[in-house]
Design a protein around this motif. Sequence first.
Motif, PDB file in Angstrom:
ATOM      1  N   ALA A 163       0.836  -1.206   0.000  1.00  0.00           N
ATOM      2  CA  ALA A 163       0.000   0.000   0.000  1.00  0.00           C
ATOM      3  C   ALA A 163       0.868   1.251   0.000  1.00  0.00           C
ATOM      4  N   ALA A 164       1.917   1.261   0.826  1.00  0.00           N
ATOM      5  CA  ALA A 164       2.821   2.419   0.868  1.00  0.00           C
ATOM      6  C   ALA A 164       3.560   2.571  -0.452  1.00  0.00           C
ATOM      7  N   ARG A 165       3.905   1.458  -1.058  1.00  0.00           N
ATOM      8  CA  ARG A 165       4.588   1.497  -2.352  1.00  0.00           C
ATOM      9  C   ARG A 165       3.709   2.171  -3.407  1.00  0.00           C
ATOM     10  N   ARG A 166       2.419   2.002  -3.304  1.00  0.00           N
ATOM     11  CA  ARG A 166       1.508   2.630  -4.266  1.00  0.00           C
ATOM     12  C   ARG A 166       1.495   4.155  -4.121  1.00  0.00           C
ATOM     13  N   PHE A 167       1.989   4.643  -2.992  1.00  0.00           N
ATOM     14  CA  PHE A 167       2.158   6.088  -2.788  1.00  0.00           C
ATOM     15  C   PHE A 167       3.600   6.517  -3.069  1.00  0.00           C
ATOM     16  N   ASP A 168       4.382   5.639  -3.691  1.00  0.00           N
ATOM     17  CA  ASP A 168       5.805   5.906  -3.937  1.00  0.00           C
ATOM     18  C   ASP A 168       6.579   6.120  -2.650  1.00  0.00           C
ATOM     19  N   ALA A 169       6.150   5.412  -1.596  1.00  0.00           N
ATOM     20  CA  ALA A 169       6.841   5.524  -0.309  1.00  0.00           C
ATOM     21  C   ALA A 169       7.143   4.142   0.260  1.00  0.00           C
ATOM     22  N   GLY A 170       7.280   3.163  -0.615  1.00  0.00           N
ATOM     23  CA  GLY A 170       7.438   1.789  -0.160  1.00  0.00           C
ATOM     24  C   GLY A 170       8.675   1.554   0.672  1.00  0.00           C
ATOM     25  N   GLN A 171       9.824   2.040   0.209  1.00  0.00           N
ATOM     26  CA  GLN A 171      11.063   1.779   0.929  1.00  0.00           C
ATOM     27  C   GLN A 171      11.109   2.531   2.258  1.00  0.00           C
ATOM     28  N   VAL A 172      10.671   3.776   2.252  1.00  0.00           N
ATOM     29  CA  VAL A 172      10.644   4.563   3.495  1.00  0.00           C
ATOM     30  C   VAL A 172       9.758   3.877   4.528  1.00  0.00           C
ATOM     31  N   PHE A 173       8.594   3.441   4.085  1.00  0.00           N
ATOM     32  CA  PHE A 173       7.659   2.783   4.996  1.00  0.00           C
ATOM     33  C   PHE A 173       8.225   1.460   5.493  1.00  0.00           C
ATOM     34  N   ALA A 174       8.760   0.643   4.590  1.00  0.00           N
ATOM     35  CA  ALA A 174       9.275  -0.672   4.969  1.00  0.00           C
ATOM     36  C   ALA A 174      10.411  -0.549   5.977  1.00  0.00           C
ATOM     37  N   ARG A 175      11.312   0.377   5.734  1.00  0.00           N
ATOM     38  CA  ARG A 175      12.435   0.573   6.666  1.00  0.00           C
ATOM     39  C   ARG A 175      11.914   0.973   8.050  1.00  0.00           C
ATOM     40  N   ALA A 176      10.942   1.868   8.080  1.00  0.00           N
ATOM     41  CA  ALA A 176      10.403   2.332   9.361  1.00  0.00           C
ATOM     42  C   ALA A 176       9.650   1.216  10.082  1.00  0.00           C
ATOM     43  N   LEU A 177       8.914   0.403   9.320  1.00  0.00           N
ATOM     44  CA  LEU A 177       8.164  -0.692   9.935  1.00  0.00           C
ATOM     45  C   LEU A 177       9.115  -1.737  10.520  1.00  0.00           C
ATOM     46  N   MET A 178      10.143  -2.105   9.788  1.00  0.00           N
ATOM     47  CA  MET A 178      11.087  -3.096  10.307  1.00  0.00           C
ATOM     48  C   MET A 178      11.875  -2.549  11.492  1.00  0.00           C
ATOM     49  N   LYS A 179      12.165  -1.254  11.473  1.00  0.00           N
ATOM     50  CA  LYS A 179      12.822  -0.647  12.632  1.00  0.00           C
ATOM     51  C   LYS A 179      11.919  -0.728  13.854  1.00  0.00           C
ATOM     52  N   ALA A 180      10.636  -0.459  13.651  1.00  0.00           N
ATOM     53  CA  ALA A 180       9.687  -0.514  14.767  1.00  0.00           C
ATOM     54  C   ALA A 180       9.649  -1.908  15.386  1.00  0.00           C
ATOM     55  N   ILE A 181       9.738  -2.932  14.544  1.00  0.00           N
ATOM     56  CA  ILE A 181       9.649  -4.310  15.032  1.00  0.00           C
ATOM     57  C   ILE A 181      10.974  -4.789  15.613  1.00  0.00           C
ATOM     58  N   PHE A 182      12.058  -4.627  14.864  1.00  0.00           N
ATOM     59  CA  PHE A 182      13.325  -5.284  15.199  1.00  0.00           C
ATOM     60  C   PHE A 182      14.318  -4.402  15.949  1.00  0.00           C
ATOM     61  N   VAL A 183      14.022  -3.127  16.073  1.00  0.00           N
ATOM     62  CA  VAL A 183      14.896  -2.227  16.835  1.00  0.00           C
ATOM     63  C   VAL A 183      14.153  -1.650  18.035  1.00  0.00           C
ATOM     64  N   ASP A 184      12.958  -1.103  17.775  1.00  0.00           N
ATOM     65  CA  ASP A 184      12.209  -0.455  18.851  1.00  0.00           C
ATOM     66  C   ASP A 184      11.340  -1.420  19.636  1.00  0.00           C
ATOM     67  N   GLY A 185      11.019  -2.577  19.057  1.00  0.00           N
ATOM     68  CA  GLY A 185      10.206  -3.575  19.752  1.00  0.00           C
ATOM     69  C   GLY A 185       8.787  -3.129  20.014  1.00  0.00           C
ATOM     70  N   ILE A 186       8.201  -2.371  19.106  1.00  0.00           N
ATOM     71  CA  ILE A 186       6.830  -1.883  19.286  1.00  0.00           C
ATOM     72  C   ILE A 186       5.845  -3.023  19.054  1.00  0.00           C
ATOM     73  N   SER A 187       4.930  -3.184  19.991  1.00  0.00           N
ATOM     74  CA  SER A 187       3.958  -4.272  19.917  1.00  0.00           C
ATOM     75  C   SER A 187       2.575  -3.747  20.315  1.00  0.00           C
ATOM     76  N   PRO A 188       1.527  -4.198  19.640  1.00  0.00           N
ATOM     77  CA  PRO A 188       1.529  -5.155  18.533  1.00  0.00           C
ATOM     78  C   PRO A 188       1.872  -4.482  17.207  1.00  0.00           C
ATOM     79  N   ALA A 189       2.439  -5.265  16.306  1.00  0.00           N
ATOM     80  CA  ALA A 189       2.705  -4.790  14.945  1.00  0.00           C
ATOM     81  C   ALA A 189       1.469  -5.111  14.120  1.00  0.00           C
ATOM     82  N   ASP A 190       0.562  -4.155  14.084  1.00  0.00           N
ATOM     83  CA  ASP A 190      -0.744  -4.388  13.470  1.00  0.00           C
ATOM     84  C   ASP A 190      -1.118  -3.221  12.573  1.00  0.00           C
ATOM     85  N   ASP A 191      -2.383  -3.182  12.159  1.00  0.00           N
ATOM     86  CA  ASP A 191      -2.847  -2.108  11.280  1.00  0.00           C
ATOM     87  C   ASP A 191      -2.627  -0.734  11.889  1.00  0.00           C
TER      88      ASP A 191
END
Length: 209
Positions: free
Chosen positions: A104-132
């Motif tokens: 969905a973010a890629r369709r806004f031409d923001a796929g890489q920015v979004f993906a990097r931020a989402l993986m950081k939230a999960i694997f660096v910041d430990g934000i839970s739950p990783a949901d909508d």
Amino acid sequence: MPGPVTVDFYFSPASPYAYLAGTQMMKLQIETGCRVDWHPVSARAIIRAAGYDIEQAVPHSGQFRPDYRRTDLARFARLYGVPLRDYKDVVMPNPPRLALACVAARRFDAGQVFARALMKAIFVDGISPADDALCVKIANDNAGIEPHLFQPMLDDPETARLQDSYVQAAVAAGCFGVPSFVVNGTDMVFGNDRLPLLRQAVLEAKAAG
């Protein structure tokens, strides 16, 4: 003059190995002059589409033992000089949905920015739950996509169709899991641990013109 060598990076945002590989993509581009295109996929979807069933594999490989994976991941994080936390406490109710959010973010031409931020939230910041809710917040805060625009795109059938097309393209190129890389549409390299082979494949493609 020929254009730059292209690398199709097939990743799942729920995969710690995809997170680690993603931290090295900018370095690869700088060192080789290639262009990396990030394609979000569900790891299980790509495994199934390739004709494998990890749940039925007997015996399971020792590489899937939780204690070994934690050690392996920590070693790669130290090698790359990047942060990585133990993500076992992060609840991911629907990992394929996270990949869909990246589409969905890629369709806004923001796929890489979004993906990097989402993986950081999960694997660096430990934000839970990783949901909508987390995805909507990241889209707004990191990619500038307002919630009233992002949520409909996440639920749009075309977003699901696009994700399926990425899976099919990956399998057609020989991929069977994540992270996978396809150089110039033909040369597949699998795994975070094979980034030196990916670099070699890019340089060989560049030399071949």
